[in-house]
Design a protein around this motif. Structure first.
Motif, PDB file in Angstrom:
ATOM      1  N   ALA A  18     -14.005  12.268  -9.532  1.00 32.27           N
ATOM      2  CA  ALA A  18     -12.659  11.698  -9.575  1.00 32.27           C
ATOM      3  C   ALA A  18     -11.993  11.910  -8.222  1.00 32.27           C
ATOM      4  CB  ALA A  18     -11.826  12.336 -10.681  1.00 32.27           C
ATOM      5  N   VAL A  19     -11.120  11.009  -7.851  1.00 39.23           N
ATOM      6  CA  VAL A  19     -10.353  11.121  -6.611  1.00 39.23           C
ATOM      7  C   VAL A  19      -8.931  10.659  -6.892  1.00 39.23           C
ATOM      8  CG1 VAL A  19     -12.317  10.797  -5.052  1.00 39.23           C
ATOM      9  CG2 VAL A  19     -11.053   8.795  -5.881  1.00 39.23           C
ATOM     10  N   LEU A  20      -8.020  11.062  -6.020  1.00 35.47           N
ATOM     11  CA  LEU A  20      -6.635  10.624  -6.125  1.00 35.47           C
ATOM     12  C   LEU A  20      -6.411   9.369  -5.291  1.00 35.47           C
ATOM     13  CD1 LEU A  20      -4.655  13.992  -5.906  1.00 35.47           C
ATOM     14  CD2 LEU A  20      -5.404  12.749  -7.954  1.00 35.47           C
ATOM     15  N   LEU A  21      -5.547   8.518  -5.779  1.00 32.96           N
ATOM     16  CA  LEU A  21      -5.103   7.338  -5.044  1.00 32.96           C
ATOM     17  C   LEU A  21      -3.580   7.403  -5.007  1.00 32.96           C
ATOM     18  CD1 LEU A  21      -5.614   4.585  -3.685  1.00 32.96           C
ATOM     19  CD2 LEU A  21      -5.628   3.550  -5.962  1.00 32.96           C
ATOM     20  N   THR A  22      -3.059   8.173  -4.037  1.00 32.39           N
ATOM     21  CA  THR A  22      -1.620   8.364  -3.873  1.00 32.39           C
ATOM     22  C   THR A  22      -1.268   8.094  -2.411  1.00 32.39           C
ATOM     23  OG1 THR A  22      -1.762  10.713  -3.290  1.00 32.39           O
ATOM     24  CG2 THR A  22      -1.687  10.168  -5.655  1.00 32.39           C
ATOM     25  N   PRO A  23       0.015   7.950  -2.087  1.00 32.18           N
ATOM     26  CA  PRO A  23       0.369   7.710  -0.681  1.00 32.18           C
ATOM     27  C   PRO A  23      -0.144   8.785   0.273  1.00 32.18           C
ATOM     28  CG  PRO A  23       2.230   7.196  -2.092  1.00 32.18           C
ATOM     29  CD  PRO A  23       1.189   7.811  -2.980  1.00 32.18           C
ATOM     30  N   ALA A  24      -0.221  10.029  -0.193  1.00 30.80           N
ATOM     31  CA  ALA A  24      -0.645  11.120   0.686  1.00 30.80           C
ATOM     32  C   ALA A  24      -2.133  11.386   0.640  1.00 30.80           C
ATOM     33  CB  ALA A  24       0.106  12.407   0.320  1.00 30.80           C
TER      34      ALA A  24
END
Length: 302
Positions: A18-24
């Motif tokens: 899993a990975v994050l998809l956020t502005p940062a």
């Protein structure tokens, strides 16, 4: 890592990563900024972002599931990074999209099911309208995705890259000193005859350094970075992360270039036009001010 369902039917998702998809924090292979990364997946650039869950269904097909419960995914990633087991089981109500394929290369596979493969189109689905499966970037050829991944790797391995730069810099200065010793008498005679001394070389940011100040790509990147301070870039184009000793690790991207820097140190620039090259930018008098200013506009992890 476990699946999102206790059953073993074809609709089960066996979670592999899993990975994050956020502005940062977003997979840099997807774009230079958060809106571009979202667009690559056909998602709205929702400011709170998404969690991306990568897994296989019961037939072994690859799927990337985007969920809006970012905290749930962040907790799972943190646990896995610490070597702990954690059951990532997003509620179906949090699922925003299920996308065929994986945007990242995975070296693992779920046991007891067929090997990872792209899912077959749904029966009756129009091939022209079907979304092609997500695929990792081709690392055989240099391009924007490889450039951004290279900058990410430097950020992760900063100390190793810094030691390499110091070693190369010492060797360059040793070569220069050797040449000056050999030509010292001739240079002295020449300077005496002209009644003047040569000006020292300068780095790309205006401080003492080497002769590669004139690299056009570096000048362009520094100019565009200053432009970010005057006109805010797209969300996520400049990101700030943790670094030791109270410093910050900066990542910035733009059309054809990537920058990675520590606010208390130097910077590195990678260019689409310079395959596999890493261009160091010496600290000098101007770089610290630029990095500090960029840090003030950068997005940071929650």
């Amino acid at each position: 890592m476990t699946g999102t369902d206790e059953s073993t039917d074809d609709d089960s998702l066996f979670v592999l990563s899993a990975v994050l998809l956020t502005p940062a924090q977003f997979p840099s292979v997807l774009g230079d900024d958060f809106p571009e990364a979202c667009a690559a997946l056909g998602l709205e650039a929702y400011e709170r972002g998404y969690g991306l869950v990568l897994g296989q269904d019961g037939t072994g097909a690859r799927w990337t599931v985007a969920v809006d419960d970012v905290s749930l995914v962040a907790v799972a990633i943190a646990a896995w990074d610490c070597g702990m087991e954690h059951d990532l089981s997003p509620d179906e109500r949090t699922v925003v999209a299920a996308l065929p394929g994986w945007p990242l290369a995975l070296a693992v596979a779920a046991p007891g099911i067929p090997a990872p493969h792209d899912p077959e189109p749904e029966p009756g689905e129009d091939d022209d309208g079907a979304r092609p499966p997500l695929t990792p970037p081709d690392t055989a050829d240099w391009g924007s995705a490889q450039r951004r991944l290279g900058a990410d790797e430097i950020a992760l391995q900063w100390e190793a890259w810094r030691a390499q730069f110091d070693s190369e810099d010492e060797q360059r200065h040793a070569d220069v000193d050797s040449t000056e010793d050999e030509d010292g008498e001739r240079d002295s005679d020449t300077e005496g005859a002209r009644g003047e001394k040569p000006e020292p070389d300068t780095t790309r940011d205006g401080g003492p350094g080497g002769p590669d100040i004139l690299h056009e790509g570096v000048r362009r990147v520094l100019k565009e970075l200053h432009g970010y301070l005057e006109s805010p870039p797209p969300l996520g184009r400049v990101r700030s992360g943790f670094a030791p000793a109270g410093a910050r690790m900066l990542r910035a991207d733009g059309p054809g270039w990537s920058l990675v820097a520590r606010t208390d140190d130097i910077a590195y620039i990678l260019l689409d036009d310079e395959p596999n090259e890493v261009l160091p930018v010496g600290r000098g008098p101007e770089l610290p001010k630029l990095l500090e200013a960029l840090d003030t506009i950068a997005v940071r992890p929650f």
